[in-house]
Design a protein around this motif. Structure first.
Motif, PDB file in Angstrom:
ATOM      1  N   ILE A 175       0.916  -1.308  -0.120  1.00 61.29           N
ATOM      2  CA  ILE A 175       0.107   0.208  -0.151  1.00 61.29           C
ATOM      3  C   ILE A 175       0.996   1.227  -0.044  1.00 61.29           C
ATOM      4  O   ILE A 175       1.854   1.454   0.768  1.00 61.29           O
ATOM      5  CB  ILE A 175      -0.835  -0.117   1.472  1.00 61.29           C
ATOM      6  N   LYS A 176       0.647   2.145  -1.020  1.00 61.93           N
ATOM      7  CA  LYS A 176       1.482   3.259  -0.992  1.00 61.93           C
ATOM      8  C   LYS A 176       0.465   4.734  -0.897  1.00 61.93           C
ATOM      9  O   LYS A 176      -0.512   4.681  -1.850  1.00 61.93           O
ATOM     10  CB  LYS A 176       2.288   3.200  -2.261  1.00 61.93           C
ATOM     11  N   LEU A 177       0.856   5.676  -0.239  1.00 61.83           N
ATOM     12  CA  LEU A 177       0.214   6.959  -0.418  1.00 61.83           C
ATOM     13  C   LEU A 177       1.406   7.931  -0.671  1.00 61.83           C
ATOM     14  O   LEU A 177       2.319   8.161   0.131  1.00 61.83           O
ATOM     15  CB  LEU A 177      -0.446   7.183   1.024  1.00 61.83           C
ATOM     16  N   SER A 216       3.111   0.876   3.323  1.00 57.51           N
ATOM     17  CA  SER A 216       2.838  -0.125   4.433  1.00 57.51           C
ATOM     18  C   SER A 216       2.741  -1.463   3.765  1.00 57.51           C
ATOM     19  O   SER A 216       2.079  -1.588   2.551  1.00 57.51           O
ATOM     20  CB  SER A 216       1.191   0.103   5.225  1.00 57.51           C
ATOM     21  N   VAL A 217       3.319  -2.605   4.396  1.00 53.34           N
ATOM     22  CA  VAL A 217       3.136  -3.906   3.664  1.00 53.34           C
ATOM     23  C   VAL A 217       2.374  -4.693   4.918  1.00 53.34           C
ATOM     24  O   VAL A 217       2.748  -4.655   6.015  1.00 53.34           O
ATOM     25  CB  VAL A 217       4.629  -4.410   3.675  1.00 53.34           C
ATOM     26  N   LEU A 223       3.082  -5.723   8.452  1.00 51.11           N
ATOM     27  CA  LEU A 223       4.410  -6.274   8.739  1.00 51.11           C
ATOM     28  C   LEU A 223       5.578  -5.168   8.797  1.00 51.11           C
ATOM     29  O   LEU A 223       6.594  -5.150   9.591  1.00 51.11           O
ATOM     30  CB  LEU A 223       4.781  -7.009   7.422  1.00 51.11           C
ATOM     31  N   SER A 224       5.307  -4.160   7.821  1.00 50.80           N
ATOM     32  CA  SER A 224       6.222  -2.699   8.206  1.00 50.80           C
ATOM     33  C   SER A 224       5.661  -1.801   7.729  1.00 50.80           C
ATOM     34  O   SER A 224       4.520  -1.863   6.785  1.00 50.80           O
ATOM     35  CB  SER A 224       7.406  -3.005   7.028  1.00 50.80           C
ATOM     36  N   TYR A 225       6.267  -0.696   8.000  1.00 47.64           N
ATOM     37  CA  TYR A 225       5.532   0.838   7.654  1.00 47.64           C
ATOM     38  C   TYR A 225       6.737   1.751   7.500  1.00 47.64           C
ATOM     39  O   TYR A 225       7.647   1.821   8.416  1.00 47.64           O
ATOM     40  CB  TYR A 225       4.711   1.363   8.821  1.00 47.64           C
ATOM     41  N   THR A 226       6.696   2.642   6.444  1.00 48.30           N
ATOM     42  CA  THR A 226       7.363   3.690   6.302  1.00 48.30           C
ATOM     43  C   THR A 226       6.858   4.885   5.857  1.00 48.30           C
ATOM     44  O   THR A 226       6.047   5.061   4.939  1.00 48.30           O
ATOM     45  CB  THR A 226       8.681   3.284   5.014  1.00 48.30           C
ATOM     46  N   LYS A 227       7.562   6.283   6.288  1.00 45.43           N
ATOM     47  CA  LYS A 227       7.212   7.352   6.012  1.00 45.43           C
ATOM     48  C   LYS A 227       8.465   8.058   5.846  1.00 45.43           C
ATOM     49  O   LYS A 227       9.138   8.408   6.493  1.00 45.43           O
ATOM     50  CB  LYS A 227       6.231   7.983   7.255  1.00 45.43           C
ATOM     51  N   ILE A 252       8.960   1.590  10.809  1.00 45.34           N
ATOM     52  CA  ILE A 252       8.533   0.546  11.766  1.00 45.34           C
ATOM     53  C   ILE A 252       8.534  -0.862  11.360  1.00 45.34           C
ATOM     54  O   ILE A 252       7.889  -1.123  10.372  1.00 45.34           O
ATOM     55  CB  ILE A 252       7.078   0.994  12.369  1.00 45.34           C
ATOM     56  N   GLU A 253       9.031  -1.851  12.075  1.00 43.12           N
ATOM     57  CA  GLU A 253       8.979  -3.220  11.857  1.00 43.12           C
ATOM     58  C   GLU A 253       8.092  -3.864  12.819  1.00 43.12           C
ATOM     59  O   GLU A 253       8.511  -3.771  13.924  1.00 43.12           O
ATOM     60  CB  GLU A 253      10.288  -3.760  11.770  1.00 43.12           C
TER      61      GLU A 253
END
Length: 254
Positions: free
Chosen positions: A63-65, A85-86, A95-99, A112-113
């Motif tokens: 998922i990508k924004l 977000s994966v 499972l993971s989140y990146t900003k 975040i893992e």
């Protein structure tokens, strides 16, 4: 004006993140495009654009924004944000989140893992901040119990829930992991509306409201109102959030 432009993008990120789902829910690939508008009295100005996409990648959802200010607003406070977000399809858990944020000439990145043990959820967070050519790194440990998501995955979870089955005012509670802390989000159905889209068409929608608080119960941001389509896809059609002067809206355009 800088704070207004930044809030416009932050607000749409909260809104478009609308949805993690149950393990039985299956999402097809989708791309949704929005225009972000600032309103104050008689002033109405399109100030930014956002695109939300979901792709199936094997056993995971990707998922990508992305959000960015329009050219006229870049000169006031340029924003280029990307959230990723994966999620695991089987248990519908992040499972993971990146900003990654480029705002006003500054760079920041949060990663975040997630790990799980029964109902307990842990988040290993790493924060990167760049200042005067130097990058500072900070590591944090986040924890929660029960339904736990990030700013993107929580919206697909909610899209798996049929608002017709929820009594008006009945609240759903979950935990959000950000790059530095845990937040409690409460969501409930306000009612039903018919809204007018930017192309002039009208759509029947569920009116949903969000509140955000810290662990101590203190509000961390103003409430956000959202309208999602009453069809089976339950697509976010519009969002509205208040600002110190005026309010910001995000409208589905494609």
């Amino acid at each position: 004006m800088k704070g207004i432009i930044k809030t416009i993008i932050a607000g749409v990120c909260l809104f478009l993140a609308f949805g993690t789902a149950s393990a039985d829910t299956k999402f097809e690939d989708e791309t949704l495009k929005y225009v972000i508008t600032y309103k104050w009295g008689l002033i109405t100005k399109d100030s930014g654009d956002a695109t939300l996409s979901l792709k199936n990648q094997g056993s995971k959802y990707y998922i990508k924004l992305t959000g960015k200010t329009k050219p006229w607003a870049d000169g006031l406070f340029q924003v280029r944000d990307t959230l990723i977000s994966v999620m695991d399809k089987t248990q519908f858990r992040p499972l993971s989140y990146t900003k990654v944020a480029h705002e006003g000439g500054k760079y920041a990145k949060d990663v975040i893992e997630y790990s799980y043990s029964g109902k307990n959820v842990s988040g290993k967070a790493t924060k990167y901040r760049e200042k005067k050519g130097t990058t500072k790194t900070e590591n944090l440990e986040l924890s929660a119990s029960g339904d736990t998501f990030d700013m993107l995955s929580i919206f697909y979870w909610l899209r798996s829930i049929d608002p017709a089955s929820l009594p008006i005012g009945q609240k759903i509670t979950a935990t959000l992991f950000s790059g530095s802390h845990e937040e409690t989000v409460k969501i409930w159905k306000v009612g039903e509306d018919t809204i007018k889209l930017r192309d002039g068409s009208k759509r029947d929608a569920w009116h949903i409201r969000f509140t955000f608080t810290s662990k101590g119960g203190k509000k961390t941001s103003d409430d956000i109102d959202a309208w999602i389509s009453k069809d089976g896809k339950r697509i976010p059609l519009e969002i509205k959030g208040s600002l110190p002067l005026g309010h910001v809206c995000a409208y589905l355009i494609n």
